[in-house]
Enzyme design. Structure first.
Site, PDB file in Angstrom:
ATOM      1  N   TYR A  73       0.835  -1.210   0.000  1.00 27.78           N
ATOM      2  CA  TYR A  73       0.000   0.000   0.000  1.00 27.78           C
ATOM      3  C   TYR A  73       0.865   1.255   0.000  1.00 27.78           C
ATOM      4  O   TYR A  73       0.593   2.226  -0.707  1.00 27.78           O
ATOM      5  CB  TYR A  73      -0.919  -0.002   1.225  1.00 27.78           C
ATOM      6  CG  TYR A  73      -1.922   1.123   1.208  1.00 27.78           C
ATOM      7  CD1 TYR A  73      -3.190   0.938   0.663  1.00 27.78           C
ATOM      8  CD2 TYR A  73      -1.600   2.379   1.726  1.00 27.78           C
ATOM      9  CE1 TYR A  73      -4.100   1.976   0.625  1.00 27.78           C
ATOM     10  CE2 TYR A  73      -2.508   3.425   1.680  1.00 27.78           C
ATOM     11  CZ  TYR A  73      -3.767   3.216   1.136  1.00 27.78           C
ATOM     12  OH  TYR A  73      -4.662   4.246   1.093  1.00 27.78           O
ATOM     13  N   PHE A 125      -7.005  20.583 -23.699  1.00 27.04           N
ATOM     14  CA  PHE A 125      -7.616  19.333 -24.148  1.00 27.04           C
ATOM     15  C   PHE A 125      -9.005  19.246 -23.507  1.00 27.04           C
ATOM     16  O   PHE A 125      -9.275  19.940 -22.534  1.00 27.04           O
ATOM     17  CB  PHE A 125      -6.713  18.181 -23.693  1.00 27.04           C
ATOM     18  CG  PHE A 125      -7.265  16.833 -23.989  1.00 27.04           C
ATOM     19  CD1 PHE A 125      -7.387  16.396 -25.302  1.00 27.04           C
ATOM     20  CD2 PHE A 125      -7.664  15.978 -22.972  1.00 27.04           C
ATOM     21  CE1 PHE A 125      -7.899  15.150 -25.583  1.00 27.04           C
ATOM     22  CE2 PHE A 125      -8.177  14.720 -23.243  1.00 27.04           C
ATOM     23  CZ  PHE A 125      -8.299  14.307 -24.548  1.00 27.04           C
ATOM     24  N   ASP A 126      -9.889  18.387 -24.026  1.00 26.14           N
ATOM     25  CA  ASP A 126     -11.277  18.441 -23.540  1.00 26.14           C
ATOM     26  C   ASP A 126     -11.445  18.157 -22.043  1.00 26.14           C
ATOM     27  O   ASP A 126     -12.158  18.878 -21.348  1.00 26.14           O
ATOM     28  CB  ASP A 126     -12.252  17.610 -24.402  1.00 26.14           C
ATOM     29  CG  ASP A 126     -11.891  16.144 -24.555  1.00 26.14           C
ATOM     30  OD1 ASP A 126     -10.954  15.686 -23.888  1.00 26.14           O
ATOM     31  OD2 ASP A 126     -12.564  15.440 -25.339  1.00 26.14           O
ATOM     32  N   ASP A 216       1.093  20.118 -19.845  1.00 29.45           N
ATOM     33  CA  ASP A 216       0.237  18.951 -19.995  1.00 29.45           C
ATOM     34  C   ASP A 216       1.016  18.084 -20.983  1.00 29.45           C
ATOM     35  O   ASP A 216       1.018  18.327 -22.186  1.00 29.45           O
ATOM     36  CB  ASP A 216      -1.130  19.371 -20.543  1.00 29.45           C
ATOM     37  CG  ASP A 216      -2.028  18.167 -20.805  1.00 29.45           C
ATOM     38  OD1 ASP A 216      -1.548  17.022 -20.720  1.00 29.45           O
ATOM     39  OD2 ASP A 216      -3.223  18.378 -21.105  1.00 29.45           O
ATOM     40  N   ALA A 218       1.209  14.862 -22.071  1.00 26.97           N
ATOM     41  CA  ALA A 218       0.778  13.546 -22.555  1.00 26.97           C
ATOM     42  C   ALA A 218       1.628  13.068 -23.741  1.00 26.97           C
ATOM     43  O   ALA A 218       1.972  11.899 -23.829  1.00 26.97           O
ATOM     44  CB  ALA A 218      -0.698  13.590 -22.947  1.00 26.97           C
ATOM     45  N   LYS A 259      -0.729   7.790 -23.276  1.00 29.51           N
ATOM     46  CA  LYS A 259      -0.325   8.251 -24.605  1.00 29.51           C
ATOM     47  C   LYS A 259       1.142   7.854 -24.807  1.00 29.51           C
ATOM     48  O   LYS A 259       1.441   6.685 -24.910  1.00 29.51           O
ATOM     49  CB  LYS A 259      -0.528   9.763 -24.741  1.00 29.51           C
ATOM     50  CG  LYS A 259      -1.797  10.306 -24.089  1.00 29.51           C
ATOM     51  CD  LYS A 259      -3.064   9.904 -24.786  1.00 29.51           C
ATOM     52  CE  LYS A 259      -4.341  10.225 -24.026  1.00 29.51           C
ATOM     53  NZ  LYS A 259      -4.527  11.566 -23.545  1.00 29.51           N
ATOM     54  N   HIS A 454     -20.058  15.027 -26.371  1.00 35.00           N
ATOM     55  CA  HIS A 454     -19.785  14.004 -27.381  1.00 35.00           C
ATOM     56  C   HIS A 454     -19.692  12.601 -26.793  1.00 35.00           C
ATOM     57  O   HIS A 454     -19.951  11.625 -27.477  1.00 35.00           O
ATOM     58  CB  HIS A 454     -18.528  14.351 -28.172  1.00 35.00           C
ATOM     59  CG  HIS A 454     -17.319  14.606 -27.331  1.00 35.00           C
ATOM     60  ND1 HIS A 454     -17.319  15.492 -26.271  1.00 35.00           N
ATOM     61  CD2 HIS A 454     -16.063  14.113 -27.382  1.00 35.00           C
ATOM     62  CE1 HIS A 454     -16.125  15.518 -25.721  1.00 35.00           C
ATOM     63  NE2 HIS A 454     -15.339  14.681 -26.377  1.00 35.00           N
TER      64      HIS A 454
HETATM   65  C1  LIG Z   1      -5.637  12.267 -22.919  1.00 41.80           C
HETATM   66  C2  LIG Z   1      -5.276  13.600 -22.491  1.00 41.80           C
HETATM   67  C3  LIG Z   1      -5.605  14.072 -21.223  1.00 41.80           C
HETATM   68  C4  LIG Z   1      -6.467  13.292 -20.259  1.00 41.80           C
HETATM   69  O1  LIG Z   1      -5.909  12.082 -19.912  1.00 41.80           O
HETATM   70  P1  LIG Z   1      -6.713  10.751 -19.614  1.00 41.80           P
HETATM   71  O2  LIG Z   1      -5.649   9.763 -19.357  1.00 41.80           O
HETATM   72  O3  LIG Z   1      -7.544  10.445 -20.819  1.00 41.80           O
HETATM   73  O4  LIG Z   1      -7.565  11.002 -18.418  1.00 41.80           O
HETATM   74  C5  LIG Z   1      -5.176  15.329 -20.886  1.00 41.80           C
HETATM   75  N1  LIG Z   1      -4.480  16.093 -21.731  1.00 41.80           N
HETATM   76  C6  LIG Z   1      -4.148  15.671 -22.961  1.00 41.80           C
HETATM   77  C7  LIG Z   1      -3.357  16.549 -23.871  1.00 41.80           C
HETATM   78  C8  LIG Z   1      -4.533  14.418 -23.392  1.00 41.80           C
HETATM   79  O5  LIG Z   1      -4.229  14.025 -24.621  1.00 41.80           O
END
Ligand SMILES: *Cc1c(COP(=O)(O)O)cnc(C)c1O
Length: 464
Positions: A73, A125-126, A216, A218, A259, A454
């Site tokens: 844990y 991002f969304d 961010d 990813a 990603k 969406h």
């Molecule tokens: C996918 C993504 C997120 C969110 O991540 P999740 O793993 O889907 O929760 C945030 N910012 C960007 C640029 C992304 O491509």
């Protein structure tokens, strides 16, 4: 001459059979799934390009590492292995695992943003945008204007327009701006990279005002690859070195590890200071899990530590970006209006130009996703008015976003170049019959989730 078709730098050790559903099945499932790609069952999809998130194939090293998962844990070895990978590759001393990217966003925006705050960004991002709204704050997009010209070939269409950023910083008091965030690569703008020079300039502006700069991150490895290819001053640096320089600009990062980091689940926040780490700790424990696992199993932490090291492999990155470009170039050659240059993880098609006779309020990007599925059982996704429209609170009017895009996202290490040929043929076939596509879509029911319509929309075709 550079080969246009780069062979895969891996081979299959295990396979996952795919089958192409017949036309009548495709017609039937479109109806039962309310014409929404998120409602389709994956067994009814031949090639799934809905997202590149969590859909990649792990390496044999990652699978082997999972057996070393320490499921304690607190203080598991697997956590320290992950922390070491983050420290070595990215240079951050404090690491918080989260269940995925939005978990990291929840921790960051929930802890740092207050109602009335603004978050200057290139573009959100969304889920990032939704989390900023959820905290009562507002994202302010400062991306360069080129981002909104889909046909324009420019090397760094994800860059922050420093003039716009300057203006936003001047117009809002310091205490209303908890952080600045730059998305690398800019997913919402077509997977377009941000240059190192631009990141460094953002960092200088942020530091001058004492505002933390977040990335961010990813798609940080694909961004590093593009910098190596396109930024002359970086051409002799390795992607790992460039990645490190990108990170040196930031005070902290949020990462969806689904990603570039090559895992099926996982996310993280990494910070430079202990002070920021402790600011984020309470919310992490409350919503994600204890600080050394954040909602992940020990084995997931191991796979992630390994994926972070693999993502900067330049043979892998060269093929990755070339494969996506190969799909985009084939589509461009037959006249399909592809957003240029092709991004790192996906081909974005300008749906307004593909289906100019369908007004935006009838969601042309989502019509296109239906037609491509109908043609070849390929699942992509509409990222246009349905996903991003905002409602003017005073008039109730719907304001569409600037771009109406249809996205074919390519999972990492999962599909072959031959699969890309098939996708190109199917999309080209839809393009040839585009003038006969004479319907639009309307919402059968308003979305109960603001900003995320969406995902849950029930749609109905309307004849035009
Ligand atoms: C996918 C993504 C997120 C969110 O991540 P999740 O793993 O889907 O929760 C945030 N910012 C960007 C640029 C992304 O491509």
């Amino acid at each position: 001459m550079k080969p246009r078709l780069m062979p895969e730098p891996f081979r299959s050790k295990m396979i996952e059979p795919l089958s192409l559903p017949c036309r009548s099945t495709r017609e039937a499932v479109l109806k039962t799934s309310q014409y929404n790609m998120f409602q389709l069952k994956s067994r009814d999809v031949y090639l799934d390009l809905l997202t590149d998130s969590g859909t990649g194939a792990m390496s044999k090293e990652q699978w082997a590492a999972m057996m070393n998962g320490d499921e304690a844990y607190a203080g598991a070895n697997s956590f320290f292995n992950l922390k070491k990978a983050v420290q070595e590759l990215l240079g951050f001393d404090h690491v918080i695992p989260t269940h995925q990217g939005r978990g990291a966003e929840h921790v960051v925006f929930g802890s740092l943003a207050q109602p009335g705050d603004v978050i200057p960004m290139n573009m959100p991002f969304d889920t990032t945008r939704a989390h900023i709204f959820h905290a009562g704050a507002r994202p302010l997009s400062c991306v360069v204007d080129e981002a909104f010209q889909p046909g324009l070939d420019a090397p760094f269409k994800g860059n922050v327009d420093l003039g716009k950023l300057e203006l936003v910083l001047a117009q809002h008091p310091r205490q209303r701006i908890p952080l600045i965030m730059v998305t690398v690569t800019n997913n919402s703008g077509g997977g377009q990279p941000v240059s190192l020079e631009n990141l460094q300039a953002c960092a200088r502006m942020a530091r001058a005002r004492g505002i933390p700069l977040f990335l961010d991150a990813a798609r940080m490895a694909e961004n590093a690859w593009f910098i190596q290819q396109r930024e002359p001053s970086c051409k002799d640096l390795s992607c790992a070195q460039i990645l490190r320089r990108m990170m040196d600009c930031a005070d902290a990062i949020t990462v969806s590890c689904k990603k570039d980091a090559l895992v099926n689940i996982g996310g993280l926040v990494a910070t430079r200071t202990e002070a920021l780490y402790y600011q984020l700790a309470p919310r992490t424990i409350l919503f994600e899990g204890y600080l050394s696992y954040g909602g992940l199993a020990g084995r997931d932490l191991e796979a992630l530590a390994c994926g972070l090291r693999e993502m900067v492999d330049e043979e892998y990155l060269a093929h990755r970006v070339a494969q996506v470009g190969y799909l985009g170039d084939q589509l461009s050659e037959v006249g399909v209006p592809v957003l240029r240059p092709v991004g790192g993880h996906a081909v974005f098609i300008d749906a307004s130009a593909f289906l100019p006779h369908i007004p935006r309020r009838y969601y042309p990007a989502d019509v296109l996703s239906i037609e491509v599925y109908r043609e070849g059982a390929i699942r992509g996704v509409g990222l246009g008015a349905l996903a991003f429209e905002e409602t003017d609170l005073s008039t109730g009017e719907k304001i569409p976003p600037q771009l109406e895009l249809y996205r074919l996202a390519v999972p990492r290490r999962a599909y072959s170049n031959h699969h890309m040929d098939y996708v190109a043929q199917m999309v080209a076939a839809v393009y040839q019959r585009r003038n006969s596509i004479r319907y639009g879509l309307k919402l059968a029911r308003e979305s109960p989730v603001p900003g995320l319509a969406h995902f849950v929309a029930q749609l109905e075709p309307v004849e035009l």
